[in-house]
Design a protein around this motif. Structure first.
Motif, PDB file in Angstrom:
ATOM      1  N   MET A  14       0.839  -1.201   0.000  1.00 54.95           N
ATOM      2  CA  MET A  14       0.000   0.000   0.000  1.00 54.95           C
ATOM      3  C   MET A  14       0.871   1.247   0.000  1.00 54.95           C
ATOM      4  SD  MET A  14      -2.958  -1.420  -0.099  1.00 54.95           S
ATOM      5  CE  MET A  14      -4.185  -0.229   0.377  1.00 54.95           C
ATOM      6  N   ARG A  15       1.678   1.374  -1.019  1.00 60.00           N
ATOM      7  CA  ARG A  15       2.668   2.454  -1.077  1.00 60.00           C
ATOM      8  C   ARG A  15       2.039   3.812  -1.371  1.00 60.00           C
ATOM      9  NH1 ARG A  15       6.512   0.008  -5.462  1.00 60.00           N
ATOM     10  NH2 ARG A  15       7.856   1.799  -4.998  1.00 60.00           N
ATOM     11  N   LEU A  16       0.784   3.826  -1.798  1.00 55.52           N
ATOM     12  CA  LEU A  16       0.100   5.086  -2.096  1.00 55.52           C
ATOM     13  C   LEU A  16      -1.147   5.260  -1.230  1.00 55.52           C
ATOM     14  CD1 LEU A  16       0.349   5.017  -6.007  1.00 55.52           C
ATOM     15  CD2 LEU A  16       1.777   6.317  -4.423  1.00 55.52           C
ATOM     16  N   ALA A  17      -1.165   4.615  -0.101  1.00 56.36           N
ATOM     17  CA  ALA A  17      -2.336   4.686   0.783  1.00 56.36           C
ATOM     18  C   ALA A  17      -2.632   6.134   1.148  1.00 56.36           C
ATOM     19  CB  ALA A  17      -2.091   3.864   2.041  1.00 56.36           C
ATOM     20  N   GLY A  18      -3.900   6.516   1.017  1.00 61.80           N
ATOM     21  CA  GLY A  18      -4.317   7.871   1.357  1.00 61.80           C
ATOM     22  C   GLY A  18      -4.126   8.893   0.261  1.00 61.80           C
ATOM     23  N   ARG A  53      -2.824   0.960 -17.114  1.00 64.70           N
ATOM     24  CA  ARG A  53      -2.010   0.120 -16.218  1.00 64.70           C
ATOM     25  C   ARG A  53      -1.565   0.917 -14.988  1.00 64.70           C
ATOM     26  NH1 ARG A  53      -2.719  -3.567 -14.035  1.00 64.70           N
ATOM     27  NH2 ARG A  53      -1.080  -4.802 -13.087  1.00 64.70           N
ATOM     28  N   ILE A  54      -1.226   2.185 -15.164  1.00 68.16           N
ATOM     29  CA  ILE A  54      -0.859   3.014 -14.015  1.00 68.16           C
ATOM     30  C   ILE A  54      -2.052   3.159 -13.079  1.00 68.16           C
ATOM     31  CG2 ILE A  54      -0.197   5.346 -13.303  1.00 68.16           C
ATOM     32  CD1 ILE A  54       1.477   5.490 -15.895  1.00 68.16           C
ATOM     33  N   SER A  55      -3.234   3.359 -13.633  1.00 64.42           N
ATOM     34  CA  SER A  55      -4.438   3.465 -12.800  1.00 64.42           C
ATOM     35  C   SER A  55      -4.626   2.207 -11.965  1.00 64.42           C
ATOM     36  CB  SER A  55      -5.669   3.691 -13.685  1.00 64.42           C
ATOM     37  OG  SER A  55      -5.597   4.908 -14.382  1.00 64.42           O
ATOM     38  N   ALA A  56      -4.498   1.048 -12.593  1.00 60.98           N
ATOM     39  CA  ALA A  56      -4.687  -0.214 -11.884  1.00 60.98           C
ATOM     40  C   ALA A  56      -3.647  -0.380 -10.776  1.00 60.98           C
ATOM     41  CB  ALA A  56      -4.604  -1.378 -12.864  1.00 60.98           C
ATOM     42  N   ARG A  57      -2.398  -0.056 -11.073  1.00 67.18           N
ATOM     43  CA  ARG A  57      -1.340  -0.184 -10.064  1.00 67.18           C
ATOM     44  C   ARG A  57      -1.572   0.776  -8.903  1.00 67.18           C
ATOM     45  NH1 ARG A  57       0.844  -4.767  -9.339  1.00 67.18           N
ATOM     46  NH2 ARG A  57       1.724  -5.665 -11.229  1.00 67.18           N
ATOM     47  N   PHE A  58      -1.976   1.992  -9.194  1.00 64.22           N
ATOM     48  CA  PHE A  58      -2.229   2.961  -8.127  1.00 64.22           C
ATOM     49  C   PHE A  58      -3.353   2.479  -7.218  1.00 64.22           C
ATOM     50  CE2 PHE A  58      -0.360   7.336  -9.367  1.00 64.22           C
ATOM     51  CZ  PHE A  58       0.807   6.739  -9.802  1.00 64.22           C
ATOM     52  N   LEU A  59      -4.391   1.933  -7.808  1.00 61.34           N
ATOM     53  CA  LEU A  59      -5.493   1.402  -6.999  1.00 61.34           C
ATOM     54  C   LEU A  59      -5.014   0.241  -6.132  1.00 61.34           C
ATOM     55  CD1 LEU A  59      -8.261   1.558  -9.728  1.00 61.34           C
ATOM     56  CD2 LEU A  59      -8.321   2.800  -7.555  1.00 61.34           C
ATOM     57  N   GLU A  60      -4.207  -0.622  -6.693  1.00 64.80           N
ATOM     58  CA  GLU A  60      -3.663  -1.753  -5.930  1.00 64.80           C
ATOM     59  C   GLU A  60      -2.785  -1.281  -4.786  1.00 64.80           C
ATOM     60  OE1 GLU A  60      -1.670  -4.124  -8.839  1.00 64.80           O
ATOM     61  OE2 GLU A  60      -3.515  -4.587  -9.928  1.00 64.80           O
ATOM     62  N   GLU A  61      -2.144  -0.127  -4.957  1.00 66.13           N
ATOM     63  CA  GLU A  61      -1.255   0.407  -3.928  1.00 66.13           C
ATOM     64  C   GLU A  61      -1.978   1.340  -2.956  1.00 66.13           C
ATOM     65  OE1 GLU A  61       1.648  -0.548  -3.231  1.00 66.13           O
ATOM     66  OE2 GLU A  61       2.280  -1.662  -5.022  1.00 66.13           O
ATOM     67  N   GLY A  62      -3.303   1.370  -3.022  1.00 64.78           N
ATOM     68  CA  GLY A  62      -4.075   2.071  -2.004  1.00 64.78           C
ATOM     69  C   GLY A  62      -4.527   3.471  -2.329  1.00 64.78           C
ATOM     70  N   GLU A  66      -4.080  18.515   4.694  1.00 67.20           N
ATOM     71  CA  GLU A  66      -3.771  17.176   5.205  1.00 67.20           C
ATOM     72  C   GLU A  66      -2.395  17.082   5.849  1.00 67.20           C
ATOM     73  OE1 GLU A  66      -6.275  14.541   1.886  1.00 67.20           O
ATOM     74  OE2 GLU A  66      -4.087  14.648   1.809  1.00 67.20           O
ATOM     75  N   GLY A  67      -1.527  18.060   5.583  1.00 65.48           N
ATOM     76  CA  GLY A  67      -0.142  17.919   5.999  1.00 65.48           C
ATOM     77  C   GLY A  67       0.547  16.811   5.221  1.00 65.48           C
ATOM     78  N   SER A  68       0.134  16.633   3.957  1.00 61.41           N
ATOM     79  CA  SER A  68       0.655  15.551   3.123  1.00 61.41           C
ATOM     80  C   SER A  68       1.574  16.116   2.034  1.00 61.41           C
ATOM     81  CB  SER A  68      -0.505  14.776   2.490  1.00 61.41           C
ATOM     82  OG  SER A  68      -1.321  15.645   1.713  1.00 61.41           O
ATOM     83  N   ARG A  69       1.977  15.270   1.119  1.00 63.03           N
ATOM     84  CA  ARG A  69       2.835  15.669   0.014  1.00 63.03           C
ATOM     85  C   ARG A  69       2.110  15.463  -1.305  1.00 63.03           C
ATOM     86  NH1 ARG A  69       6.602  12.915   3.462  1.00 63.03           N
ATOM     87  NH2 ARG A  69       8.273  14.315   4.171  1.00 63.03           N
ATOM     88  N   GLY A  70       2.558  16.174  -2.340  1.00 61.79           N
ATOM     89  CA  GLY A  70       1.979  16.050  -3.667  1.00 61.79           C
ATOM     90  C   GLY A  70       3.029  15.691  -4.703  1.00 61.79           C
ATOM     91  N   ALA A  71       2.559  15.150  -5.818  1.00 60.74           N
ATOM     92  CA  ALA A  71       3.479  14.761  -6.890  1.00 60.74           C
ATOM     93  C   ALA A  71       2.806  14.943  -8.246  1.00 60.74           C
ATOM     94  CB  ALA A  71       3.919  13.311  -6.718  1.00 60.74           C
ATOM     95  N   ILE A  72       3.551  15.529  -9.164  1.00 56.35           N
ATOM     96  CA  ILE A  72       3.135  15.626 -10.568  1.00 56.35           C
ATOM     97  C   ILE A  72       4.086  14.761 -11.377  1.00 56.35           C
ATOM     98  CG2 ILE A  72       2.972  17.141 -12.571  1.00 56.35           C
ATOM     99  CD1 ILE A  72       2.218  19.404 -10.633  1.00 56.35           C
TER     100      ILE A  72
END
Length: 255
Positions: free
Chosen positions: A1-5, A20-29, A130-136
């Motif tokens: 769950m490397r992308l949880a939250g 495929r990226i969409s599917a992997r992201f969903l699998e990673e949370g 959220e006090g979280s990080r973002g990525a483009i």
């Protein structure tokens, strides 16, 4: 769950790398909003994956605004943008029409510019709340680094995506935002975009074999080769990586 939250918007998500990226992201949370110009194919794939979706022409400023509104409504914010939508016309400088040139740049470059600009306010709001990080993450190509005689428009557009990404990364850093921007540079990957290289009556297996012989590792890549890299660059594992490019090219750039 490397992308949880994490909350992600992925363009060109109805097929190929975007799917495929969409599917992997969903699998990673991650929560994922899938977008694509092909509304029917998008609906089928998004419903299969159980993700929200919106039909989306990335060359339209108004449709980018609608996609951001959908991310706010369906996901509750945005941590990740993957600018994947693209086209890959072939043609030398003499063979390329002005119409093809403009269309290639409109989808690959203008679409990326519009996406980065459109999502940053919501991403800023989300990471602050959220006090979280973002990525483009912008999908360029090894063709944006190494030119080919028969890819004039594509070479130009993807090279520009590479440099635009660095500008976005530096802007976010200067603003003190915990938002990173990086680019991916795949070589030949076994997706529908390779069909542009098929000549009438030619065999796809033979095409893959021919393209694979141009790569030091001896084969074309698989969609997961790119999807796993996208997971890394959009996760907090890569929190100190920005303005960078990752080559997924089987060794072509090492020659």
């Amino acid at each position: 769950m490397r992308l949880a939250g994490k909350k992600a918007l992925i363009t060109g998500a109805a097929s190929g790398l975007g799917l495929r990226i969409s599917a992997r992201f969903l699998e990673e949370g991650a929560q994922v909003l899938m977008t694509d110009l092909n509304a029917e194919a998008l609906r089928l794939e998004a419903e299969r994956l159980g993700a929200p979706f919106i039909a989306h022409d990335v060359t339209s400023e108004a449709q980018w605004a609608a996609a951001v509104d959908a991310a706010r409504e369906d996901l509750g914010g945005l941590n990740i943008l993957v600018n994947n939508a693209g086209i890959g016309p072939s043609g030398t400088i003499e063979e390329t029409s002005l119409e093809t040139w403009r269309q290639c740049h409109a989808v690959n470059l203008d679409g990326t510019f519009l996406g980065c600009r459109a999502v940053l306010p919501l991403m800023r709001e989300t990471v602050t709340r959220e006090g979280s990080r973002g990525a483009i993450l912008n999908l360029s190509s090894i063709a944006g680094v190494i030119a080919g005689a028969n890819m004039a428009a594509y070479n130009s557009a993807k090279a520009a995506v590479r440099h635009l990404t660095k500008s976005v990364a530096l802007h976010c850093a200067r603003e003190g935002l915990p938002i990173r921007a990086n680019s991916l540079h795949p070589a030949f990957i076994d997706t529908p975009i390779l069909d542009n290289f098929l000549k009438e009556g030619s065999d796809r297996a033979a095409l893959l074999d021919k393209l694979g012989r141009q790569i030091p590792l001896g084969c074309v890549g698989e969609p997961d080769d790119v999807a796993f890299a996208a997971v890394y660059l959009c996760s907090d594992e890569a929190k100190f990586v920005t303005g960078a490019e990752l080559f997924i090219d089987g060794g072509i750039s090492a020659q």
